[in-house]
Design a protein around this motif. Structure first.
Motif, short mmCIF file in Angstrom:
data_model
loop_
_atom_site.label_atom_id
_atom_site.label_comp_id
_atom_site.label_asym_id
_atom_site.label_seq_id
_atom_site.Cartn_x
_atom_site.Cartn_y
_atom_site.Cartn_z
N GLY A 8 0.91 -3.87 5.02
CA GLY A 8 0.15 -4.30 6.14
C GLY A 8 0.24 -3.12 6.94
O GLY A 8 -0.32 -1.80 6.62
N GLU A 9 0.80 -3.17 8.20
CA GLU A 9 1.18 -1.80 8.91
C GLU A 9 2.63 -1.50 9.10
O GLU A 9 2.91 -0.71 9.60
N LEU B 6 0.87 -1.09 -0.14
CA LEU B 6 0.07 0.15 0.03
C LEU B 6 0.91 1.38 0.02
O LEU B 6 1.79 1.54 1.13
N LEU C 198 3.51 0.74 2.48
CA LEU C 198 3.43 -0.25 3.75
C LEU C 198 2.96 -1.70 3.34
O LEU C 198 2.45 -1.94 2.16
#
Lengths: 196, 383, 426
Positions: free
Chosen positions: B40-41, B17, B38
């Motif tokens: 995920g986180e 992302l 990113l």
């Protein structure tokens, strides 16, 4: 993952103490418990209360005149215009139809002296470089207006303020300025012109 | 743990992302953009994009006299105006060979250390704001900062854009009673620091958020030319006040706090310790301020007539230990009243170059805190 | 019931009032009318409570930060919530392009409805409960769990990557914190022997449950699980402002945002209210005569500097009159209930004003690695307390809890603060 520990409790005590300090009853309780005072409410409720500024607080310049507005100290030498960092001062010397400078009170004077409020940086360099102590810093800051050109461009008439006003807002600095002017006038008794 | 090499679920299709943090920042650092990728986180790639506050400071400096640059330096790192003025004054003094009045020397060192107090309190307040402490430490920090700003106003006329230090000393002497007021404030400051620390240092939540996050290794710090509290938190003993020994610092006794791990917590704690050392320096300096003129005669002459200052051809580099790091001013003179080249080595800008290395492998929430601990001010980064 | 008798007892004032109103109606309308009255009371009170909770929060946090809080809109800023409500109403309603319009509207409604429904089983005073369900506790947990559906619906309906991220984090957090919450209340059920909230309050007539070793731990567990469930600091990562996103309610504006906000505050109030009910003795309180409270109130109103003097005079006279009329009676049960609840609300706001927030994985770690084991051990401790007589039971349960808390802290401890930075002169 011990979140509840002495560290967080200590933090909570600090906030609670500040909370209590802002109330009269809280302050009474804290003094009774012998807790040393911390700051309570520090808000100055503008516009009902205004902050007390130091004497040197500067915001926007003004032109000084002695006794009457046409007896202004400025001789339109344009030094402040040259030295102003953002170039917000615009001066034109008063000249007659042939382009020769006009004189009043034995000095040349500006026909037009504009300073743009929206550009001025309040840096005081114009005051520092003026050889004639003609421009000083004012401490009025509530200068907002509705119109860009009408209200944000200060013309000569709006900039002129008396020396009495200068003494009122900045007594210490006015005293020093008067000493400097007197020192300049003293040699003028022996030489025709004061040193530049 | 490098997320780019460990693939725990190879059969799952993944998409990285790409996200923009800023330029309208939810945090309080100014117009600064980070392009983060990113997984995920976790951050996989981070590219800082700067320049949103570029105002041509250096080019403006080439067109105006040396003295006229001083108000613009106020606006470089707008929290630490006095320090910025000081750096330029040092550079000009080196360039033009201007002597400095002793009282002026003391006064400007006092102003520089007060600025350090101002900066570090504000930075810690902002760091905690980024951590989500809803403004309480920030407002406590600003409450104390207000008192120092009132001192600045009494001395120079302006709270933040002071324009007070000049080559040769300071523009004018401090008013009567100022030194006593400053002494009172400085003596009361350790108590505020104790209260601030009680709120923060042992706080388990702060520790959990800040420890082991954003570790800057020593070698990387040195090779990336990071300076200031960030460098010292990684354990490198380099403080320009000690190394160069400019101004009155050789006569003051103070220590340089160093960290061991180089994470966000160390950077925060080194700043608190530095504040305590600054208080010591201030107490010594305030006691030892001599009388006399606040500016040397040559400096006063230059201040009153900037256009008469024509430094000899050559160059000079003046640097100070600004609260954020090494703030350097490089001036090249061609004999005219305006500098030929005027360059500023901004500590925030250089410190930001390691941001990606600090953030890799951390979560989004950590990036904000890491940025807060780097302590940038966009005025300086973009000039 | 004749009119003077309605006002005879301050404690039973509302009960008597509603009984008198119902008496005016024909018998066949009474059941539905009583239902409507209960619903009406809750529907009227809930928004009022929420509005003044926002006011209270802003004022308390402001005072902790050396500033005033709202002061301009009405005296003491008391009309500020009205201004905020008006602002929310007149804002433009934005629905992101491509978003699911039905779910976008439904999500905030679905979030507020359970928050209001919770108040049905709350025993506000003696005989003052909207619905005396004998499964009141189960109803509480069931209804409050509906909130997580609403959050996910809201995040999904916004059709934005950030909202979905935020919604997933929020839902994960809520689900994780429900488990310790329920476990903490299991101890209460064991000791009280009933699931009915009224029954639980009645069981605390002799001693509040918080005055027992397992009660303290259970109260803290329940309170902190509740704080995490309503996404309040220090657990408010899902809606963090200084983070990447605004969380699941990024794409909401105007009245819909106001509804999310309302749901959060109502649930926060509900957590405080239910902690009071389950652990702090509900509406029980020491038998102080009412004139003490009336006197304190009169002093507070009389010394309120910002009130105009006619208002002050009227206020003081009214409170003194009330003191004279009901002075010898004990302070009413509903007053004790609200006092305790608002004390907990103060603690909630105090937490918000002091702490930074925990990171998502740390939040989850806190729930699963610390609160959950402690909850399980707490049930055992409660059992010991019940089975063995005082003092053995108390000591055993206290000892067990202290030991397990210490053990869990040791197992999960963050890095201890060794004196890491050292100082060196050059």
């Amino acid at each position: 993952m011990a979140v509840i520990g002495s560290g967080v409790l200590r933090g909570m005590v600090v906030t609670l103490r500040t909370f209590a300090e802002t109330y009269l009853w809280g302050r009474a309780v804290l003094r009774a418990l012998r807790v040393p005072p911390v700051d309570g409410l520090v808000t100055i409720q503008y516009p009902d209360e205004k902050q007390q500024h130091a004497e040197r607080f500067r915001y926007f310049p003004f032109l000084v005149y002695d006794q009457t507005p046409d007896n202004l100290r400025c001789v339109a030498c344009k030094i402040c215009e040259q030295e102003c960092p953002p170039a917000c001062i615009h001066i034109t010397m008063a000249k007659d139809a042939q382009g020769r400078p006009l004189k009043a009170h034995g000095r040349t004077f500006p026909a037009q002296f504009d300073i743009d409020v929206s550009i001025c940086m309040s840096c005081r360099i114009c005051v520092d470089v003026c050889p004639f102590e003609a421009i000083e810093m004012d401490n009025e800051y509530e200068l907002s207006g509705g119109d860009r050109v009408q209200e944000m461009l200060f013309t000569k008439a709006r900039l002129l303020k008396s020396d009495g006003y200068f003494h009122q807002i900045r007594p210490e600095e006015a005293r020093v300025v008067d000493q400097r002017l007197a020192a300049k006038k003293a040699p003028a008794a022996t030489t025709p012109r004061p040193p530049a | 743990m490098d997320p780019t090499t460990i693939d725990t679920a190879p059969h799952v299709e993944r998409e990285l992302l790409e996200v923009n943090l800023g330029p309208q920042h939810p945090s309080t650092h100014g117009v600064f953009r980070m392009q983060a990728t990113l997984d995920g986180e976790t951050i996989v790639k981070l590219k800082p994009v700067m320049g949103y506050l570029h105002r041509n400071h250096e080019q403006i400096g080439e067109g105006i006299t040396y003295i006229a640059s001083f108000p613009f330096t106020d606006r470089l790192d707008y929290f630490n105006a006095m320090s910025n003025n000081f750096g330029l004054a040092l550079a000009i003094e080196k360039l033009g060979g201007i002597p400095v009045a002793e009282r002026g020397e003391y006064l400007r060192a006092i102003m520089a250390e007060l600025t350090r107090l101002v900066n570090h309190t504000a930075v810690i307040g902002f760091l905690l704001n980024d951590m989500g402490a809803f403004g309480t430490p920030l407002l406590y920090a600003f409450r104390e900062r207000e008192k120092i700003l009132d001192l600045f106003e009494a001395a120079s006329g302006s709270r933040m854009m002071c324009n007070y230090v000049r080559p040769g000393g300071v523009r004018e002497d401090v008013p009567e009673g100022w030194l006593a007021q400053a002494k009172q404030l400085v003596d009361g400051y350790p108590r505020f620091l104790d209260e601030f620390e009680a709120l923060l240092t042992q706080n388990e939540i702060v520790r959990q958020r800040a420890q082991r996050v954003g570790i800057l290794p020593r070698e990387l710090a040195i090779s990336a030319s990071v300076t200031g509290p960030m460098l010292r938190a990684s354990g490198v003993n380099y403080d320009i006040r000690k190394v160069d020994g400019y101004s009155i610092y050789p006569t003051c006794s103070f220590k340089v706090p160093l960290g061991t791990v180089g994470d966000v917590y160390d950077r925060y704690y080194v700043r608190i310790l530095e504040m305590r050392e600054s208080v010591k320096i201030l107490q010594q300096a305030l006691k030892a301020v001599p009388g006399g003129p606040a500016i040397s005669s040559k400096g006063a002459a230059i201040s009153r007539a900037p256009r008469t200052f024509r430094p000899p051809k050559g160059d000079a580099y003046g640097r100070i230990e600004a609260p954020k790091g090494e703030l350097g001013f490089y001036l090249v003179s061609d004999g005219s009243p305006q500098p030929y080249r005027y360059h500023i080595r901004a500590p925030s800008f250089i410190n930001l170059t390691v941001l990606e290395d600090l953030c890799l492998g951390h979560k989004v929430g950590d990036v904000i805190i890491i940025l807060g601990s780097v302590d940038i001010v966009l005025g300086e980064v973009d000039r | 019931m004749s009119q003077p008798q309605i006002f005879a007892s301050l404690d039973q004032l509302f009960v008597n009032l509603s009984a008198w109103l119902l008496g005016l109606l024909p018998a066949r309308l009474r059941p539905s009318a009583s239902l409507l009255m209960a619903i009406g009371a809750i529907a009227a009170l809930a928004p009022l409570i929420m509005m003044y909770l926002t006011w209270l929060e802003r004022k308390i946090i402001a005072r902790m930060q050396n500033r005033f809080g709202p002061t301009r809109v009405g005296v003491y800023g008391l009309a500020q919530p009205l201004a905020d409500g008006l602002k929310m109403l007149i804002k433009e309603d934005i629905v992101p392009q491509g978003a699911d319009r039905l779910l976008h509207v439904l999500a905030p409604i679905l979030s507020v409805a359970p928050a209001i429904l919770l108040f049905a089983v709350l025993p506000v005073g003696r005989n003052l409960v909207a619905a005396d369900l004998n499964i009141g506790l189960l109803y509480f947990f069931a209804v409050s769990s509906l909130g997580s559906y609403a959050i996910f619906m809201g995040g999904w309906a916004s059709r934005s990557k950030f909202s979905i991220l935020g919604a997933m984090r929020a839902v994960a957090q809520i689900i994780s914190y429900e488990v310790p919450g329920v476990l903490s209340v299991v101890a209460v059920i064991m000791v009280a022997g009933t699931l009915s909230t009224v029954g639980i309050v009645d069981a605390q007539a002799a001693r509040w449950f918080v005055c027992t070793p397992w009660g303290v731990v259970a109260a803290l567990l329940f309170f902190f699980s509740g704080v995490a469930e309503v996404n309040r600091t220090p657990f408010d990562m899902p809606e963090a402002e200084s983070e990447l996103v605004g969380g699941f309610h990024t794409e909401y504006s105007g009245m819909k945002f106001a509804l999310w906000y309302m749901a959060e505050f109502l649930e926060a109030f509900a957590i405080c209210a239910f902690t009071t009910t389950f652990f702090l003795g509900g509406w029980h309180g020491p038998a102080l005569p009412f004139w003490t409270a009336a006197f304190l109130l009169a002093v507070a109103i009389g010394t309120a500097r910002l009130l105009a003097w006619p208002a002050r005079v009227v206020g003081v006279l009214a409170t003194l009159g009330a003191g004279v009329a009901w002075g010898s009676q004990p302070i009413p049960s509903w007053a004790w209930f609200f006092a305790k609840t608002y004390a907990l609300v103060f603690v909630l706001v105090w937490l918000r004003g002091t702490f930074p927030r925990l990171r998502v994985d740390q939040l989850m770690g806190f729930a699963w690695k610390f609160l959950l084991p402690l909850g399980l051990i707490n049930i055992l401790a409660a059992g010991l307390w019940v089975v063995w007589p005082f003092p053995l039971g108390t000591l055993a349960s206290a000892g067990l809890l202290a030991l397990s808390a210490w053990g869990l802290v040791r197992v999960n401890a963050p890095e201890p603060l060794q004196p890491r930075p050292y100082i060196l002169a050059d």
